[in-house]
Design a protein around this motif. Structure first.
Motif, PDB file in Angstrom:
ATOM      1  N   ASN A 103       0.844  -1.206   0.000  1.00 58.29           N
ATOM      2  CA  ASN A 103       0.000   0.000   0.000  1.00 58.29           C
ATOM      3  C   ASN A 103       0.876   1.253   0.000  1.00 58.29           C
ATOM      4  N   THR A 104       1.834   1.269  -0.919  1.00 63.19           N
ATOM      5  CA  THR A 104       2.822   2.341  -0.988  1.00 63.19           C
ATOM      6  C   THR A 104       2.152   3.697  -1.195  1.00 63.19           C
ATOM      7  N   PRO A 105       2.491   4.660  -0.356  1.00 64.50           N
ATOM      8  CA  PRO A 105       1.947   6.008  -0.547  1.00 64.50           C
ATOM      9  C   PRO A 105       2.453   6.638  -1.844  1.00 64.50           C
ATOM     10  N   ARG A 106       1.672   7.545  -2.373  1.00 66.18           N
ATOM     11  CA  ARG A 106       2.121   8.392  -3.480  1.00 66.18           C
ATOM     12  C   ARG A 106       2.595   9.701  -2.857  1.00 66.18           C
ATOM     13  N   ILE A 107       3.766  10.147  -3.292  1.00 65.95           N
ATOM     14  CA  ILE A 107       4.328  11.405  -2.818  1.00 65.95           C
ATOM     15  C   ILE A 107       4.545  12.311  -4.016  1.00 65.95           C
ATOM     16  N   ALA A 108       4.381  13.606  -3.815  1.00 63.57           N
ATOM     17  CA  ALA A 108       4.591  14.553  -4.908  1.00 63.57           C
ATOM     18  C   ALA A 108       4.866  15.931  -4.334  1.00 63.57           C
ATOM     19  N   GLY A 109       5.499  16.740  -5.159  1.00 66.71           N
ATOM     20  CA  GLY A 109       5.758  18.117  -4.776  1.00 66.71           C
ATOM     21  C   GLY A 109       5.759  19.009  -5.994  1.00 66.71           C
ATOM     22  N   ILE A 110       5.590  20.287  -5.736  1.00 63.75           N
ATOM     23  CA  ILE A 110       5.592  21.292  -6.794  1.00 63.75           C
ATOM     24  C   ILE A 110       6.511  22.419  -6.359  1.00 63.75           C
ATOM     25  N   VAL A 111       7.419  22.799  -7.257  1.00 64.46           N
ATOM     26  CA  VAL A 111       8.319  23.922  -7.015  1.00 64.46           C
ATOM     27  C   VAL A 111       7.886  25.056  -7.930  1.00 64.46           C
ATOM     28  N   GLY A 112       7.638  26.214  -7.344  1.00 66.91           N
ATOM     29  CA  GLY A 112       7.224  27.380  -8.113  1.00 66.91           C
ATOM     30  C   GLY A 112       7.120  28.583  -7.204  1.00 66.91           C
ATOM     31  N   SER A 113       6.356  29.575  -7.617  1.00 67.47           N
ATOM     32  CA  SER A 113       6.209  30.777  -6.792  1.00 67.47           C
ATOM     33  C   SER A 113       5.647  30.421  -5.415  1.00 67.47           C
ATOM     34  N   SER A 114       4.819  29.411  -5.359  1.00 61.05           N
ATOM     35  CA  SER A 114       4.391  28.779  -4.108  1.00 61.05           C
ATOM     36  C   SER A 114       4.722  27.300  -4.250  1.00 61.05           C
ATOM     37  N   SER A 115       5.480  26.757  -3.310  1.00 61.37           N
ATOM     38  CA  SER A 115       5.889  25.355  -3.393  1.00 61.37           C
ATOM     39  C   SER A 115       5.098  24.524  -2.397  1.00 61.37           C
ATOM     40  N   TYR A 116       4.784  23.289  -2.811  1.00 62.00           N
ATOM     41  CA  TYR A 116       3.958  22.392  -2.005  1.00 62.00           C
ATOM     42  C   TYR A 116       4.547  20.996  -1.996  1.00 62.00           C
ATOM     43  N   GLY A 118       3.124  16.891  -0.965  1.00 65.24           N
ATOM     44  CA  GLY A 118       1.930  16.132  -0.622  1.00 65.24           C
ATOM     45  C   GLY A 118       2.187  14.642  -0.576  1.00 65.24           C
ATOM     46  N   ILE A 119       1.324  13.951   0.149  1.00 63.27           N
ATOM     47  CA  ILE A 119       1.376  12.493   0.239  1.00 63.27           C
ATOM     48  C   ILE A 119      -0.049  11.986   0.407  1.00 63.27           C
ATOM     49  N   ILE A 120      -0.338  10.862  -0.233  1.00 64.96           N
ATOM     50  CA  ILE A 120      -1.575  10.149   0.056  1.00 64.96           C
ATOM     51  C   ILE A 120      -1.187   8.750   0.503  1.00 64.96           C
ATOM     52  N   ARG A 121      -1.617   8.434   1.724  1.00 64.56           N
ATOM     53  CA  ARG A 121      -1.386   7.120   2.317  1.00 64.56           C
ATOM     54  C   ARG A 121      -2.731   6.423   2.437  1.00 64.56           C
ATOM     55  N   ASP A 123      -4.211   5.866   5.080  1.00 67.34           N
ATOM     56  CA  ASP A 123      -4.965   6.457   6.181  1.00 67.34           C
ATOM     57  C   ASP A 123      -5.027   7.982   6.178  1.00 67.34           C
ATOM     58  N   ALA A 124      -4.412   8.652   5.197  1.00 68.23           N
ATOM     59  CA  ALA A 124      -4.395  10.117   5.257  1.00 68.23           C
ATOM     60  C   ALA A 124      -3.971  10.735   3.934  1.00 68.23           C
ATOM     61  N   VAL A 125      -4.365  11.985   3.772  1.00 63.46           N
ATOM     62  CA  VAL A 125      -3.872  12.837   2.694  1.00 63.46           C
ATOM     63  C   VAL A 125      -3.312  14.084   3.364  1.00 63.46           C
ATOM     64  N   ILE A 126      -2.077  14.447   3.007  1.00 67.10           N
ATOM     65  CA  ILE A 126      -1.450  15.635   3.587  1.00 67.10           C
ATOM     66  C   ILE A 126      -0.917  16.490   2.441  1.00 67.10           C
ATOM     67  N   ILE A 127      -1.298  17.755   2.415  1.00 71.03           N
ATOM     68  CA  ILE A 127      -0.776  18.727   1.457  1.00 71.03           C
ATOM     69  C   ILE A 127      -0.271  19.905   2.290  1.00 71.03           C
ATOM     70  N   ARG A 128       0.989  20.292   2.077  1.00 72.39           N
ATOM     71  CA  ARG A 128       1.550  21.403   2.848  1.00 72.39           C
ATOM     72  C   ARG A 128       2.258  22.390   1.939  1.00 72.39           C
ATOM     73  N   SER A 129       2.078  23.649   2.230  1.00 73.32           N
ATOM     74  CA  SER A 129       2.886  24.704   1.635  1.00 73.32           C
ATOM     75  C   SER A 129       4.230  24.666   2.351  1.00 73.32           C
ATOM     76  N   ILE A 130       5.313  24.902   1.636  1.00 70.94           N
ATOM     77  CA  ILE A 130       6.618  24.801   2.289  1.00 70.94           C
ATOM     78  C   ILE A 130       7.359  26.136   2.233  1.00 70.94           C
ATOM     79  N   SER A 131       8.195  26.356   3.232  1.00 65.93           N
ATOM     80  CA  SER A 131       9.035  27.551   3.272  1.00 65.93           C
ATOM     81  C   SER A 131      10.492  27.197   3.526  1.00 65.93           C
ATOM     82  N   ASP A 142       6.733   9.349   6.459  1.00 69.03           N
ATOM     83  CA  ASP A 142       5.589   9.485   5.557  1.00 69.03           C
ATOM     84  C   ASP A 142       4.672  10.651   5.928  1.00 69.03           C
ATOM     85  N   ALA A 143       5.274  11.676   6.508  1.00 66.16           N
ATOM     86  CA  ALA A 143       4.632  12.976   6.714  1.00 66.16           C
ATOM     87  C   ALA A 143       5.722  14.022   6.481  1.00 66.16           C
ATOM     88  N   PRO A 144       5.381  15.166   5.914  1.00 67.40           N
ATOM     89  CA  PRO A 144       6.403  16.175   5.617  1.00 67.40           C
ATOM     90  C   PRO A 144       7.202  16.570   6.861  1.00 67.40           C
TER      91      PRO A 144
END
Length: 195
Positions: A103-116, A118-121, A123-131, A142-144
């Motif tokens: 049940n491998t989680p999917r992980i992803a990120g976006i780099v841009g003017s606002s970077s994020y 995310g992970i979907i496991r 038992d959870a979905v987590i999306i975070r803005s990063i600084s 398996d959490a940011p």
């Protein structure tokens, strides 16, 4: 510690590393303006749908990075004008975690003017803005969390350092960055397929 696949997302730079016990004969190649994880010539034949995929792709002026087929729809949604956070959340929710033996989680990120990041496991979905540089992995972390790798400096060196981080079973790594001013700079990628 075995993290499996992991990403580190920063404000202008991102890292992806494949660590694998099951399918170690893989490499990252550059093709069609994206980076793709593929089996090496020594790899055994497999019909596993999670072994080969685009791990980095441009979406609009943003960089999308992740551990599977969800990278493509995230980039496509950004190309269509979706806000980065929404593109990330919708694609992760639509594709869900991988339906493999772990049940491998999917992980992803976006780099841009606002970077994020995310992970979907299961038992959870987590999306975070990063600084600050933020790591998320398929196993263990398996959490940011704050990354222990600087994303400043030479992109080739960053890719190699990501590969050399002291997590078990490294296979290959890549780093990608915007060079120049923000999102308007050129996107530069570097692959490190081991020694």
């Amino acid at each position: 510690m075995y993290l499996g696949r992991f990403i580190i997302i920063g404000e202008t730079t991102a890292v992806y590393r494949v660590s694998s016990r099951s399918y170690p004969n893989r490499q990252i190649i550059s093709r069609d303006n994206m980076l793709t994880v593929v089996p090496t010539s020594e790899a055994a034949q497999t019909n596993n749908p999670y072994v080969s995929y685009n791990c980095m792709r441009q979406g609009g002026e943003k960089i999308v990075i992740g551990n599977g087929s969800h990278v493509d729809p995230i980039a496509e949604k950004i190309d269509r004008g979706y806000p980065a956070r929404d593109a990330l959340a919708e694609a992760l929710l639509a594709l869900d975690y991988e339906k493999d033996d772990y049940n491998t989680p999917r992980i992803a990120g976006i780099v841009g003017s606002s970077s994020y990041v995310g992970i979907i496991r299961q038992d959870a979905v987590i999306i975070r803005s990063i600084s600050e540089p933020t790591l998320v992995s398929t196993y263990e972390n398996d959490a940011p969390t704050t990354a222990q790798l600087s994303l400043k400096g030479d992109i080739e060196e960053i890719a190699q350092k990501a590969y050399e981080l002291e997590y078990e079973h490294p296979v290959c790594a890549a780093a990608v960055t915007h060079q120049g001013q923000g999102e308007s700079g050129d996107i530069v990628a570097q692959i490190y397929n081991g020694k």
